[in-house]
Design a protein around this motif. Structure first.
Motif, PDB file in Angstrom:
ATOM      1  N   VAL A   1      34.009  15.034  23.924  1.00 26.69           N
ATOM      2  CA  VAL A   1      34.025  13.551  25.099  1.00 26.69           C
ATOM      3  C   VAL A   1      35.635  13.912  26.374  1.00 26.69           C
ATOM      4  CG1 VAL A   1      34.003  11.200  25.528  1.00 26.69           C
ATOM      5  CG2 VAL A   1      32.954  12.255  23.362  1.00 26.69           C
ATOM      6  N   GLY A   2      36.426  13.871  26.365  1.00 28.64           N
ATOM      7  CA  GLY A   2      37.343  13.830  27.574  1.00 28.64           C
ATOM      8  C   GLY A   2      38.005  14.870  28.443  1.00 28.64           C
ATOM      9  N   ALA A   3      36.179  15.479  29.089  1.00 27.15           N
ATOM     10  CA  ALA A   3      36.865  16.572  29.942  1.00 27.15           C
ATOM     11  C   ALA A   3      35.932  16.565  31.213  1.00 27.15           C
ATOM     12  CB  ALA A   3      35.599  17.831  29.285  1.00 27.15           C
ATOM     13  N   THR A   4      37.205  16.792  32.081  1.00 30.39           N
ATOM     14  CA  THR A   4      36.064  16.959  33.202  1.00 30.39           C
ATOM     15  C   THR A   4      35.870  17.923  33.874  1.00 30.39           C
ATOM     16  OG1 THR A   4      38.383  16.583  34.412  1.00 30.39           O
ATOM     17  CG2 THR A   4      37.451  14.626  33.581  1.00 30.39           C
ATOM     18  N   CYS A   5      35.421  18.503  34.632  1.00 29.45           N
ATOM     19  CA  CYS A   5      34.602  20.067  35.744  1.00 29.45           C
ATOM     20  C   CYS A   5      34.387  19.716  37.271  1.00 29.45           C
ATOM     21  CB  CYS A   5      33.578  20.203  34.628  1.00 29.45           C
ATOM     22  SG  CYS A   5      33.714  21.810  35.135  1.00 29.45           S
ATOM     23  N   LEU A   6      34.555  20.880  37.684  1.00 32.15           N
ATOM     24  CA  LEU A   6      34.257  20.265  39.202  1.00 32.15           C
ATOM     25  C   LEU A   6      34.236  22.200  39.593  1.00 32.15           C
ATOM     26  CD1 LEU A   6      34.284  20.113  42.256  1.00 32.15           C
ATOM     27  CD2 LEU A   6      36.272  20.579  41.927  1.00 32.15           C
ATOM     28  N   TYR A   7      32.325  21.709  39.970  1.00 32.68           N
ATOM     29  CA  TYR A   7      32.019  23.525  39.884  1.00 32.68           C
ATOM     30  C   TYR A   7      31.502  23.825  41.175  1.00 32.68           C
ATOM     31  CZ  TYR A   7      28.452  26.828  38.541  1.00 32.68           C
ATOM     32  OH  TYR A   7      27.545  28.292  38.724  1.00 32.68           O
ATOM     33  N   ALA A   8      31.430  24.632  41.812  1.00 28.97           N
ATOM     34  CA  ALA A   8      31.338  25.111  42.789  1.00 28.97           C
ATOM     35  C   ALA A   8      29.952  26.225  43.625  1.00 28.97           C
ATOM     36  CB  ALA A   8      32.170  25.192  43.757  1.00 28.97           C
ATOM     37  N   VAL A   9      29.806  26.332  43.723  1.00 26.12           N
ATOM     38  CA  VAL A   9      28.698  27.895  44.654  1.00 26.12           C
ATOM     39  C   VAL A   9      29.399  27.855  45.772  1.00 26.12           C
ATOM     40  CG1 VAL A   9      26.790  29.336  44.504  1.00 26.12           C
ATOM     41  CG2 VAL A   9      27.226  28.112  42.447  1.00 26.12           C
ATOM     42  N   TYR A  10      29.180  29.594  46.235  1.00 30.36           N
ATOM     43  CA  TYR A  10      29.553  29.764  47.896  1.00 30.36           C
ATOM     44  C   TYR A  10      28.704  31.094  48.011  1.00 30.36           C
ATOM     45  CZ  TYR A  10      31.999  31.364  52.628  1.00 30.36           C
ATOM     46  OH  TYR A  10      31.245  31.503  53.262  1.00 30.36           O
TER      47      TYR A  10
ATOM     48  N   GLY B   1      33.641  13.659  37.242  1.00 26.48           N
ATOM     49  CA  GLY B   1      35.195  13.345  36.406  1.00 26.48           C
ATOM     50  C   GLY B   1      36.605  13.767  36.866  1.00 26.48           C
ATOM     51  N   HIS B   2      36.382  15.118  37.798  1.00 26.03           N
ATOM     52  CA  HIS B   2      37.535  15.969  38.180  1.00 26.03           C
ATOM     53  C   HIS B   2      38.088  15.605  39.034  1.00 26.03           C
ATOM     54  CE1 HIS B   2      39.436  19.128  37.092  1.00 26.03           C
ATOM     55  NE2 HIS B   2      39.253  19.885  38.033  1.00 26.03           N
ATOM     56  N   PRO B   3      39.085  15.061  39.632  1.00 28.07           N
ATOM     57  CA  PRO B   3      39.332  15.096  41.162  1.00 28.07           C
ATOM     58  C   PRO B   3      38.605  16.060  41.753  1.00 28.07           C
ATOM     59  CG  PRO B   3      41.329  15.609  39.581  1.00 28.07           C
ATOM     60  CD  PRO B   3      40.250  15.733  38.765  1.00 28.07           C
ATOM     61  N   PRO B   4      38.547  15.860  43.571  1.00 28.76           N
ATOM     62  CA  PRO B   4      38.065  15.978  44.916  1.00 28.76           C
ATOM     63  C   PRO B   4      39.065  16.989  45.161  1.00 28.76           C
ATOM     64  CG  PRO B   4      37.937  14.075  45.279  1.00 28.76           C
ATOM     65  CD  PRO B   4      38.485  13.868  44.081  1.00 28.76           C
ATOM     66  N   PRO B   5      38.182  18.346  45.414  1.00 30.45           N
ATOM     67  CA  PRO B   5      38.945  19.881  46.155  1.00 30.45           C
ATOM     68  C   PRO B   5      39.385  18.953  47.812  1.00 30.45           C
ATOM     69  CG  PRO B   5      36.340  20.381  46.195  1.00 30.45           C
ATOM     70  CD  PRO B   5      36.580  18.498  45.474  1.00 30.45           C
ATOM     71  N   VAL B   6      40.223  20.025  47.963  1.00 28.44           N
ATOM     72  CA  VAL B   6      40.403  19.336  49.127  1.00 28.44           C
ATOM     73  C   VAL B   6      40.502  21.034  50.156  1.00 28.44           C
ATOM     74  CG1 VAL B   6      43.155  20.262  50.673  1.00 28.44           C
ATOM     75  CG2 VAL B   6      43.164  18.290  48.743  1.00 28.44           C
ATOM     76  N   LEU B   7      39.155  20.697  51.558  1.00 35.27           N
ATOM     77  CA  LEU B   7      39.500  21.651  51.965  1.00 35.27           C
ATOM     78  C   LEU B   7      39.864  21.628  54.007  1.00 35.27           C
ATOM     79  CD1 LEU B   7      37.097  23.732  52.966  1.00 35.27           C
ATOM     80  CD2 LEU B   7      35.213  21.697  54.229  1.00 35.27           C
ATOM     81  N   VAL B   8      40.233  23.061  53.892  1.00 31.94           N
ATOM     82  CA  VAL B   8      41.308  23.300  54.896  1.00 31.94           C
ATOM     83  C   VAL B   8      40.465  24.121  55.799  1.00 31.94           C
ATOM     84  CG1 VAL B   8      43.275  24.200  55.835  1.00 31.94           C
ATOM     85  CG2 VAL B   8      43.824  23.352  53.627  1.00 31.94           C
ATOM     86  N   THR B   9      39.668  23.784  56.807  1.00 35.68           N
ATOM     87  CA  THR B   9      39.451  24.224  58.029  1.00 35.68           C
ATOM     88  C   THR B   9      40.212  25.226  58.586  1.00 35.68           C
ATOM     89  OG1 THR B   9      38.743  22.425  59.703  1.00 35.68           O
ATOM     90  CG2 THR B   9      37.457  22.663  58.008  1.00 35.68           C
ATOM     91  N   PRO B  10      39.544  26.023  59.981  1.00 38.39           N
ATOM     92  CA  PRO B  10      40.064  27.470  59.724  1.00 38.39           C
ATOM     93  C   PRO B  10      40.793  26.794  61.140  1.00 38.39           C
ATOM     94  CG  PRO B  10      38.378  28.245  59.769  1.00 38.39           C
ATOM     95  CD  PRO B  10      37.521  26.981  59.629  1.00 38.39           C
ATOM     96  N   ASP B  11      40.744  25.278  61.869  1.00 42.30           N
ATOM     97  CA  ASP B  11      41.571  24.881  62.622  1.00 42.30           C
ATOM     98  C   ASP B  11      43.053  24.333  62.804  1.00 42.30           C
ATOM     99  OD1 ASP B  11      40.628  22.795  61.104  1.00 42.30           O
ATOM    100  OD2 ASP B  11      39.304  21.864  63.111  1.00 42.30           O
ATOM    101  N   GLY B  12      42.791  23.867  60.408  1.00 41.26           N
ATOM    102  CA  GLY B  12      44.275  23.426  60.375  1.00 41.26           C
ATOM    103  C   GLY B  12      44.492  22.483  59.606  1.00 41.26           C
ATOM    104  N   THR B  13      42.750  21.650  60.011  1.00 39.54           N
ATOM    105  CA  THR B  13      42.763  20.294  59.333  1.00 39.54           C
ATOM    106  C   THR B  13      42.019  20.389  58.151  1.00 39.54           C
ATOM    107  OG1 THR B  13      41.642  19.760  61.216  1.00 39.54           O
ATOM    108  CG2 THR B  13      40.805  18.838  59.402  1.00 39.54           C
ATOM    109  N   ALA B  14      43.299  19.809  56.922  1.00 41.45           N
ATOM    110  CA  ALA B  14      42.882  19.843  55.752  1.00 41.45           C
ATOM    111  C   ALA B  14      41.774  18.283  55.426  1.00 41.45           C
ATOM    112  CB  ALA B  14      44.277  19.385  55.007  1.00 41.45           C
ATOM    113  N   THR B  15      41.063  17.805  54.518  1.00 41.42           N
ATOM    114  CA  THR B  15      40.732  16.821  54.495  1.00 41.42           C
ATOM    115  C   THR B  15      40.601  17.004  52.629  1.00 41.42           C
ATOM    116  OG1 THR B  15      39.459  17.567  56.075  1.00 41.42           O
ATOM    117  CG2 THR B  15      38.389  15.625  54.562  1.00 41.42           C
ATOM    118  N   LEU B  16      40.471  15.904  51.899  1.00 39.47           N
ATOM    119  CA  LEU B  16      40.083  15.674  50.904  1.00 39.47           C
ATOM    120  C   LEU B  16      38.901  15.333  50.591  1.00 39.47           C
ATOM    121  CD1 LEU B  16      41.192  15.295  47.449  1.00 39.47           C
ATOM    122  CD2 LEU B  16      41.517  12.804  47.649  1.00 39.47           C
ATOM    123  N   LEU B  17      37.650  16.536  50.482  1.00 41.33           N
ATOM    124  CA  LEU B  17      36.134  15.812  50.509  1.00 41.33           C
ATOM    125  C   LEU B  17      35.885  15.303  49.564  1.00 41.33           C
ATOM    126  CD1 LEU B  17      34.785  19.969  49.509  1.00 41.33           C
ATOM    127  CD2 LEU B  17      35.363  18.158  51.834  1.00 41.33           C
TER     128      LEU B  17
END
Length: 818
Positions: A563-572, A585-601
Motif C-alpha cells: 500500500v505504501g508504494a509510489t511510482c513515476l513512469y515516463a515513455v519517450y 504519489g512520487h516526487p516529480p522529475p526535474v527537466l533541464v532543457t539544452p539552454d540550461g533551464t532546470a524546471t521541476l515538472l
C-alpha cells in the motif's frame, strides 16, 4: 525494703526481679487505661496485675508529679507524639513513692487503636570498677577502628582493630603521626583535617582511600575526627574513628559500571561498534587491557554453529582498549584472524562455555605464550599478572570471547570481578547478536535488492543514461527503492522510478514484485496513466489477499509495504521527441532543457499505489533533443540536513551546471545532497534525450487497395538499400507484404507504413482498427493463417500497441553485421 505484712510470694518476686535487673513494662490504651502489667512492674510498685489492669494509669502518678499534666495533654491531643520521656513520681501499693525515669512509645495495636508501651529499668547497684573494665574492653575490642592523638597529633592509643589493620602493635605505633604510619598524600590531607579539629574544636568527617601494607587493594575509610576536651574545655587531643567502606564502595563502583555498560553498549546495530563499546566501558574501569574477538562467521553476519567451537579456534579481533594510548599490548590488530590452541584461556573458556579467572602465569598459558614469541614478549614487557576470559554467548550460541587483563593495577581479579565481567559480556553478547542478525538481514536485503535492480543500463538510441543507487545507512536498513529502463517498440524507451515504504527483506521483495509487474505491463505498451491504473489494481488484489490472512503478521506487513508504494513512469519517443509521464504519489522529475533551464515538472500528483478509486493523469511534453530528465526517489531530497524546498533548489542548480558525463553528474548530485550516509534509500536515474533524424525514419500513407502491397515492398527495399542494408531487404519485403496485406484485408483506413533505422530495423503498420491479430496454426489445406507465423519466425520480435484512435503492428529485424 518490703513491708512486714507483705505476702511471702510478693517479697520473693520483688527480690528476684531486682536481682535479675528486669525491665518494668506496662501498656496503656488511648484512654489512659492500663491493659497489661508485667512481673517486673509488680515487683517495682507492688501491684498485682489483677489490681492494676483496667484502672487509669494516672492513679499511679503522685499528685505533685509534673508528668500528670503531660500525660493528660498527650491523651487528649488529636495528634499525640510518638514518644514521651522524663522522670515521674509513682505511688507504690504500700503508700510510699518512688521517682523513676519513664519512656513511653506510642505504637500500633493488633487489637484496635494505638496504645502506649511504658518501660522503666529497675534500679541496680552501681559497680564503678566493673563498668570501667567493660568500657575499656569495649574501646579495645569494638568493631570500629579507633585511635587517640595528642595535641601534637602523635598517636597515644589505638584499639585492637586498628592494630590488626595496620599489622603493628601498640608500641610500634605509639608516638607516630598518621603520615608516618601510612605515608602518602591522602594521609597528609587527613592530618590537615585533624589539625583543623584541634584548632577549631569542631568535629569533621572525611573519606580516605589509601593502600595499606598486607592488603591486596587500597582500602576506603569513612572517618570521623572529634576533639577531646580537658576539664577546662580546652582541646587536648583528637579521637579518630573509622569504618571500612571498601566493600560497599567496590559494590557501588561495580553497579555503576554495570549501569554504564547497559547505557553505552549497543547504541548502534554495528557489530564492530558494539564490541568496541564493551572494550571502552571495561578499560580502565575494570581492566588495564581488554580485547574482543568474534568468530569470523559472526563478524560477517552469518549464523554460527551451535555448541562449542572445538579445538584451535579461529577468532577475528574486532575491538581492543587499553590504559595506554594506541593499545601497545595488542598482538593482533582489528580485522586480523588468529588461531587459539586448546591450552589457551580463550579456547578453554569457549569449551567450558563459562568465564575463567587466572591469577599469575598458569603453566599451560605460559606454554601457549612461549609458542608465540610476539605474545610472550608482550606478556614479559607489560607484566600481565591476572586475566579473565569470558565467552560471548546469546540465545544459546557462542559468538566470541572477551579477554580482560591487568598489568598496571597491582591487585588481581577476584571472583566478584569475574561475575561483573560475565554480566557485562552477557549484555554485550545480546547486542552483538542483534547487530549480527541485523547485518545478516541487511546483507540479504541488499543482495535481493541488487539482484532485482538492473546490473547495467541497456543501450538505447533514444536516450543517454546514467544511474546511481545508494542504500540507507545501517540504522535505517535497506529500503524498497528501484529504477528501471525498458525498451519499447518503435525505438521508444520507458523510464521507471519507484519506492516501497519500509525497510528490510520484505520491502525489497515487495519492490521486486512491483518491478516485475511494471515490466509486464510495459510489454503490453500501455500509456503511463493506464499502466499506473493497472498497477494500482494489481496491488489492491494483492492487498486483499494479504488481508484475508489477518492473523499472519508477515502478510499484514507485506500488505502495508504494498500500500505504501509510489511510482513515476515516463515513455519517450525519439522519433516524435515527445515524452508522456504520470506519477503515483512520487516526487516529480526535474527537466533541464539544452539552454540550461532546470524546471521541476508540474505533474498531477496522483495517489500512492494501492489506495484505489482515484485516477492517474498523464502529461505529454515535447522535449528538445539534448534535454536532461532526472528521476529520483524521496531519499534524495528528504534529508535531516535541509528541508525539501532547499534540497530541490540544490538539485535544480546542480543539474543545470555543465558536466563532462552523466555518470559524473550523478556523483556530483549525490555529493551535494547527501554528504554523509543517507537515512533512506536513494535511487537516481538521469536520461539525456536523443532524436532520430529524418534520414532514419521513412513513412508512407497507403490507400486501402491490395495493389499497393507491391509498391510498399518496393519502397521498403529501396529505403533499406539507401541505408546500406540490402541483405535485409528480402526479409523486410516479406514482413511488409504480410503486415500491409493484413491491414488492407482486416482493418480500416487510414493505413500507414513506417520504417525506422535504430539499433534494429523496425517495421510498423498502423490502421484505425482496434482489433489485434493473433498467431494461429493453419491446417494443411487452409489458404491463409500463415502470415504472422512467418513474421514471428523471420523477425527478432513483433507485437502490437494501441492508441486512442488506432493500433500499430510492429516487427523488429536485427541489423546485419558489416
Amino acid at each position: 525494703m518490703t513491708r512486714p505484712d507483705s505476702p511471702r510470694d510478693e517479697r520473693s518476686v520483688r527480690s528476684d526481679v531486682l536481682r535479675k535487673g528486669a525491665t518494668a513494662k506496662a501498656t496503656v490504651d488511648g484512654h489512659g487505661i492500663v491493659t497489661q502489667w508485667n512481673e517486673a512492674a509488680r515487683g517495682l510498685l507492688g501491684y498485682l496485675p489483677a489490681e492494676i489492669v483496667g484502672r487509669p494509669a494516672a492513679d499511679l502518678l503522685h499528685d505533685a508529679s509534673p508528668a500528670r499534666a503531660e500525660v493528660s495533654a498527650a491523651l487528649c491531643s488529636p495528634s499525640p507524639p510518638t514518644r514521651l520521656n522524663g522522670r515521674a513520681t509513682l505511688l507504690r501499693r504500700d503508700g510510699s513513692t518512688v521517682e523513676l525515669g519513664l519512656l513511653a512509645h506510642r505504637r500500633a495495636s493488633t487489637a484496635g487503636p494505638p496504645e502506649w508501651l511504658v518501660v522503666s529499668a529497675i534500679p541496680r547497684p552501681v559497680h564503678a570498677v566493673e563498668d570501667e573494665e567493660l568500657m575499656r574492653r569495649a574501646l579495645l575490642q569494638g568493631p570500629c577502628t579507633m585511635a587517640v592523638y595528642d595535641s601534637g597529633l602523635r598517636l597515644r592509643w589505638a584499639n585492637d582493630d586498628l592494630r590488626q589493620v595496620l599489622g603493628l602493635d601498640h608500641e610500634e605505633m605509639r608516638g607516630l603521626r598518621l603520615p608516618e604510619l601510612l605515608p602518602g598524600p591522602d594521609t597528609e590531607a587527613a592530618e590537615r583535617t585533624m589539625r583543623r579539629v584541634l584548632e577549631t574544636g569542631e568535629q569533621r568527617e572525611l573519606d580516605l582511600t589509601t593502600p595499606i601494607p598486607g592488603h591486596p587493594r587500597p582500602l576506603t575509610w569513612s572517618i570521623d575526627i572529634a576533639p577531646l576536651l580537658d576539664d577546662e574545655g580546652r582541646v587536648a587531643g583528637v579521637i579518630l574513628s573509622a569504618h571500612d567502606m571498601t566493600g560497599p564502595r567496590t559494590a557501588r563502583q561495580r553497579l555503576t559500571l554495570l549501569n554504564e555498560a547497559s547505557v553505552r553498549i549497543g547504541s548502534t546495530l554495528d557489530i564492530d561498534r558494539t564490541a568496541q563499546e564493551l572494550a571502552d566501558v571495561a578499560a580502565p574501569a575494570l581492566a588495564d587491557f581488554v580485547t574482543v574477538d568474534l568468530l569470523p562467521t559472526v563478524h560477517d553476519g552469518g549464523e554460527p554453529r551451535p555448541g562449542s567451537p572445538g579445538d584451535h579456534v579461529l577468532l577475528r579481533r574486532v575491538a581492543a582498549q587499553s590504559v595506554f594510548p594506541g593499545c601497545p599490548e595488542a598482538v593482533l590488530r582489528p580485522g586480523q584472524v588468529a588461531a587459539y590452541p586448546d591450552l589457551s584461556p580463550t579456547a578453554e573458556c569457549l569449551k567450558a562455555e563459562r568465564g575463567l579467572l587466572r591469577q599469575g602465569i598458569d603453566p599451560a598459558v605460559a606454554r601457549w605464550a612461549d609458542g608465540d614469541p610476539a605474545r610472550a614478549a608482550v606478556v614479559r614487557r607489560f607484566g600481565f599478572h591476572s586475566t579473565m576470559a569470558v565467552p560471548l554467548r546469546a540465545r544459546g550460541i557462542t559468538l566470541g570471547v572477551a579477554n580482560f587483563s591487568r598489568h598496571r593495577r597491582p591487585e588481581p581479579f577476584e571472583e566478584d570481578d569475574l561475575l561483573l565481567a560475565e554480566e557485562m559480556t552477557a549484555r554485550a553478547a545480546v547486542c552483538v547478536d542483534n547487530a549480527r542478525r541485523y547485518t545478516h538481514e541487511r546483507h540479504t536485503a541488499l543482495a535481493l535488492q541488487r539482484s532485482l535492480l538492473p546490473r547495467t543500463l541497456p543501450p538505447s538510441a533514444a536516450v543517454e543514461l546514467a544511474s546511481s543507487y545508494r542504500p540507507a545507512d545501517s540504522r535505517s536498513g535497506v529500503g524498497g527503492d528501484w529504477f528501471d529502463v525498458i525498451q519499447l517498440a518503435g525505438a521508444r524507451v520507458a523510464l521507471v522510478v519507484g519506492d516501497v515504504v519500509g525497510h528490510g527483506v520484505r520491502a525489497s521483495a515487495a519492490m521486486g514484485r512491483l518491478r516485475t509487474a511494471v515490466r509486464t505491463l510495459a510489454d503490453v505498451d500501455l500509456p503511463p496513466d493506464e499502466l499506473l491504473t493497472h498497477l494500482d489494481d494489481l496491488i489492491n488484489h494483492l492487498t486483499a489477499e494479504s488481508e484475508s490472512g489477518a492473523g499472519d503478521p508477515d502478510a499484514a506487513e507485506a500488505a502495508y509495504a504494498q500500500v505504501g508504494a509510489t511510482c513515476l513512469y515516463a515513455v519517450y519517443d525519439p522519433v516524435s521527441r515527445r515524452c508522456s509521464l504520470a506519477r503515483a504519489g512520487h516526487p516529480p522529475p526535474v527537466l533541464v532543457t539544452p539552454d540550461g533551464t532546470a524546471t521541476l515538472l508540474d505533474l498531477p500528483g496522483g495517489p500512492p499505489l494501492g489506495l484505489g478509486s482515484l485516477p492517474f493523469e498523464a502529461v505529454d511534453l515535447e522535449l528538445p533533443e539534448g534535454s536532461l530528465l532526472a528521476l529520483y526517489t524521496d531519499g534524495l531530497i528528504e534529508t535531516r540536513c535541509q528541508d525539501v524546498d532547499k534540497a530541490i533548489d540544490t538539485l535544480r542548480r546542480t543539474l543545470a551546471r555543465p558536466a563532462d558525463s552523466l555518470d559524473g553528474l550523478c556523483r556530483t548530485v549525490l555529493a551535494k545532497l547527501l554528504p554523509g550516509h543517507p537515512a533512506d534509500d536513494v535511487a537516481l536515474l538521469l536520461a539525456r534525450t536523443r532524436g532520430l533524424g529524418a534520414d532514419q525514419v521513412a513513412t508512407w500513407e497507403l490507400p486501402d487497395d491490395p495493389a499497393v502491397v507491391a509498391r510498399a515492398r518496393r519502397d521498403a527495399a529501396e529505403r533499406l538499400a539507401a541505408w546500406g542494408f540490402e541483405e535485409a531487404a528480402f526479409t523486410m519485403e516479406l514482413v511488409v507484404s504480410e503486415l500491409v496485406t493484413n491491414a488492407i484485408r482486416h482493418a480500416t483506413p487510414p493505413i500507414r507504413l513506417r520504417l525506422i533505422h535504430d539499433r534494429t530495423l523496425i517495421c510498423e503498420v498502423s490502421d484505425s482498427s482496434s482489433t489485434s491479430p493473433h498467431l494461429r496454426r493453419a491446417r494443411a489445406f487452409d489458404e491463409g493463417g500463415r502470415g504472422l507465423l512467418l513474421v514471428a519466425q523471420l523477425t527478432e520480435s513483433w507485437g502490437t500497441r494501441q492508441t486512442a484512435t488506432s493500433k500499430t503492428i510492429w516487427a523488429e529485424l536485427a541489423v546485419p553485421t558489416p
